[in-house]
Design a protein around this motif. Structure first.
Motif, mmCIF file in Angstrom:
data_model
loop_
_atom_site.group_PDB
_atom_site.id
_atom_site.type_symbol
_atom_site.label_atom_id
_atom_site.label_comp_id
_atom_site.label_asym_id
_atom_site.label_seq_id
_atom_site.Cartn_x
_atom_site.Cartn_y
_atom_site.Cartn_z
ATOM 1 N N LEU A 1 1.151 -4.515 3.596
ATOM 2 C CA LEU A 1 1.429 -3.317 2.815
ATOM 3 C C LEU A 1 0.174 -2.826 2.105
ATOM 4 O O LEU A 1 -0.056 -1.623 2.012
ATOM 5 C CB LEU A 1 2.558 -3.580 1.817
ATOM 6 C CG LEU A 1 3.063 -2.370 1.056
ATOM 7 C CD1 LEU A 1 3.608 -1.317 2.015
ATOM 8 C CD2 LEU A 1 4.132 -2.775 0.067
ATOM 9 N N SER A 2 -0.654 -3.727 1.633
ATOM 10 C CA SER A 2 -1.884 -3.324 0.948
ATOM 11 C C SER A 2 -2.811 -2.543 1.881
ATOM 12 O O SER A 2 -3.503 -1.627 1.443
ATOM 13 C CB SER A 2 -2.608 -4.546 0.390
ATOM 14 O OG SER A 2 -2.936 -5.442 1.433
ATOM 15 N N ALA A 3 -2.819 -2.879 3.157
ATOM 16 C CA ALA A 3 -3.636 -2.148 4.122
ATOM 17 C C ALA A 3 -2.982 -0.824 4.517
ATOM 18 O O ALA A 3 -3.660 0.127 4.904
ATOM 19 C CB ALA A 3 -3.880 -3.001 5.359
ATOM 20 N N LEU A 4 -1.670 -0.761 4.415
ATOM 21 C CA LEU A 4 -0.923 0.427 4.811
ATOM 22 C C LEU A 4 -0.891 1.505 3.732
ATOM 23 O O LEU A 4 -0.746 2.686 4.051
ATOM 24 C CB LEU A 4 0.507 0.017 5.174
ATOM 25 C CG LEU A 4 1.452 1.087 5.673
ATOM 26 C CD1 LEU A 4 0.945 1.675 6.984
ATOM 27 C CD2 LEU A 4 2.841 0.520 5.842
ATOM 28 N N LEU A 5 -1.027 1.131 2.479
ATOM 29 C CA LEU A 5 -0.863 2.085 1.378
ATOM 30 C C LEU A 5 -1.660 3.374 1.520
ATOM 31 O O LEU A 5 -1.106 4.448 1.291
ATOM 32 C CB LEU A 5 -1.185 1.409 0.041
ATOM 33 C CG LEU A 5 -0.069 0.554 -0.525
ATOM 34 C CD1 LEU A 5 -0.510 -0.119 -1.818
ATOM 35 C CD2 LEU A 5 1.198 1.339 -0.743
ATOM 36 N N GLN B 1 15.643 -0.522 11.426
ATOM 37 C CA GLN B 1 14.219 -0.702 11.153
ATOM 38 C C GLN B 1 13.728 0.301 10.117
ATOM 39 O O GLN B 1 12.921 -0.017 9.255
ATOM 40 C CB GLN B 1 13.405 -0.576 12.447
ATOM 41 C CG GLN B 1 11.953 -0.910 12.263
ATOM 42 C CD GLN B 1 11.729 -2.346 11.813
ATOM 43 O OE1 GLN B 1 12.424 -3.254 12.239
ATOM 44 N NE2 GLN B 1 10.775 -2.551 10.947
ATOM 45 N N GLY B 2 14.225 1.527 10.186
ATOM 46 C CA GLY B 2 13.858 2.536 9.202
ATOM 47 C C GLY B 2 14.312 2.158 7.801
ATOM 48 O O GLY B 2 13.577 2.326 6.825
ATOM 49 N N LEU B 3 15.519 1.620 7.694
ATOM 50 C CA LEU B 3 16.026 1.188 6.387
ATOM 51 C C LEU B 3 15.226 0.012 5.843
ATOM 52 O O LEU B 3 14.969 -0.061 4.637
ATOM 53 C CB LEU B 3 17.503 0.832 6.478
ATOM 54 C CG LEU B 3 18.454 2.018 6.639
ATOM 55 C CD1 LEU B 3 19.872 1.529 6.911
ATOM 56 C CD2 LEU B 3 18.411 2.905 5.407
ATOM 57 N N ARG B 4 14.826 -0.903 6.721
ATOM 58 C CA ARG B 4 13.986 -2.022 6.272
ATOM 59 C C ARG B 4 12.640 -1.526 5.755
ATOM 60 O O ARG B 4 12.138 -2.009 4.741
ATOM 61 C CB ARG B 4 13.752 -2.996 7.419
ATOM 62 C CG ARG B 4 14.899 -3.892 7.692
ATOM 63 C CD ARG B 4 14.495 -4.966 8.678
ATOM 64 N NE ARG B 4 15.656 -5.385 9.428
ATOM 65 C CZ ARG B 4 15.643 -5.790 10.670
ATOM 66 N NH1 ARG B 4 14.518 -5.845 11.340
ATOM 67 N NH2 ARG B 4 16.743 -6.151 11.266
ATOM 68 N N THR B 5 12.065 -0.574 6.459
ATOM 69 C CA THR B 5 10.774 -0.015 6.030
ATOM 70 C C THR B 5 10.913 0.700 4.696
ATOM 71 O O THR B 5 10.082 0.541 3.802
ATOM 72 C CB THR B 5 10.236 0.948 7.105
ATOM 73 O OG1 THR B 5 10.113 0.246 8.346
ATOM 74 C CG2 THR B 5 8.890 1.519 6.705
ATOM 75 N N LEU B 6 11.962 1.488 4.559
ATOM 76 C CA LEU B 6 12.200 2.194 3.302
ATOM 77 C C LEU B 6 12.421 1.205 2.161
ATOM 78 O O LEU B 6 11.883 1.382 1.061
ATOM 79 C CB LEU B 6 13.401 3.131 3.453
ATOM 80 C CG LEU B 6 13.729 4.014 2.262
ATOM 81 C CD1 LEU B 6 12.547 4.905 1.902
ATOM 82 C CD2 LEU B 6 14.952 4.852 2.556
ATOM 83 N N GLU B 7 13.189 0.160 2.413
ATOM 84 C CA GLU B 7 13.426 -0.869 1.396
ATOM 85 C C GLU B 7 12.123 -1.551 0.986
ATOM 86 O O GLU B 7 11.879 -1.787 -0.200
ATOM 87 C CB GLU B 7 14.412 -1.891 1.924
ATOM 88 C CG GLU B 7 14.736 -2.985 0.937
ATOM 89 C CD GLU B 7 15.688 -4.022 1.504
ATOM 90 O OE1 GLU B 7 16.368 -4.659 0.686
ATOM 91 O OE2 GLU B 7 15.742 -4.203 2.727
ATOM 92 N N LEU B 8 11.274 -1.846 1.949
ATOM 93 C CA LEU B 8 9.981 -2.456 1.662
ATOM 94 C C LEU B 8 9.151 -1.556 0.748
ATOM 95 O O LEU B 8 8.555 -2.023 -0.225
ATOM 96 C CB LEU B 8 9.219 -2.725 2.961
ATOM 97 C CG LEU B 8 7.819 -3.277 2.808
ATOM 98 C CD1 LEU B 8 7.866 -4.754 2.433
ATOM 99 C CD2 LEU B 8 7.038 -3.082 4.091
ATOM 100 N N ASN C 1 8.186 -2.485 -3.257
ATOM 101 C CA ASN C 1 6.815 -2.923 -3.490
ATOM 102 C C ASN C 1 5.815 -1.842 -3.896
ATOM 103 O O ASN C 1 4.670 -2.157 -4.164
ATOM 104 C CB ASN C 1 6.286 -3.630 -2.235
ATOM 105 C CG ASN C 1 7.067 -4.876 -1.938
ATOM 106 O OD1 ASN C 1 7.084 -5.812 -2.718
ATOM 107 N ND2 ASN C 1 7.752 -4.887 -0.812
ATOM 108 N N VAL C 2 6.243 -0.609 -3.932
ATOM 109 C CA VAL C 2 5.335 0.488 -4.290
ATOM 110 C C VAL C 2 5.823 1.102 -5.590
ATOM 111 O O VAL C 2 7.032 1.254 -5.795
ATOM 112 C CB VAL C 2 5.288 1.547 -3.159
ATOM 113 C CG1 VAL C 2 4.397 2.707 -3.529
ATOM 114 C CG2 VAL C 2 4.811 0.912 -1.856
ATOM 115 N N SER C 3 4.900 1.462 -6.451
ATOM 116 C CA SER C 3 5.291 2.044 -7.741
ATOM 117 C C SER C 3 6.048 3.355 -7.518
ATOM 118 O O SER C 3 5.734 4.113 -6.600
ATOM 119 C CB SER C 3 4.070 2.276 -8.622
ATOM 120 O OG SER C 3 3.312 3.359 -8.136
ATOM 121 N N PRO C 4 7.045 3.618 -8.353
ATOM 122 C CA PRO C 4 7.852 4.834 -8.179
ATOM 123 C C PRO C 4 7.037 6.127 -8.211
ATOM 124 O O PRO C 4 7.322 7.057 -7.457
ATOM 125 C CB PRO C 4 8.831 4.783 -9.349
ATOM 126 C CG PRO C 4 8.917 3.343 -9.714
ATOM 127 C CD PRO C 4 7.559 2.771 -9.418
#
Length: 73
Positions: free
Chosen positions: A15-19, A42-49, A53-56
């Motif tokens: 995730l740090s590389a993807l941000l 898979q889309g729901l898992r990505t959205l949940e991730l 883990n990302v600030s609002p």
């Protein structure tokens, strides 16, 4: 289109590389949630991730261009 979306959502990356590129993932995420098949999971898992883990504030600016499509998906 489904193959492209599946590839975008399944390539392993920290995730740090993807941000810095997270905004590029929003359109495939919307397509996945609208697909009606296994891509939805898979889309729901990505959205949940992202939500977990990302600030609002940061996530809000990333989601803004696709907000309406995301909510209707």
């Amino acid at each position: 289109q489904n193959m492209f979306v599946e590839l975008c959502l399944n390539v392993p990356v920290r995730l740090s590389a993807l941000l810095p590129y997270l905004h590029f993932l929003m359109r495939p995420l919307v397509f996945a949630l609208q697909s009606g098949d296994d891509l939805v999971t898979q889309g729901l898992r990505t959205l949940e991730l992202c939500i977990d883990n990302v600030s609002p504030d940061y996530l809000d600016t990333i989601i803004e261009p696709v907000r309406m499509e995301l909510m209707t998906a």
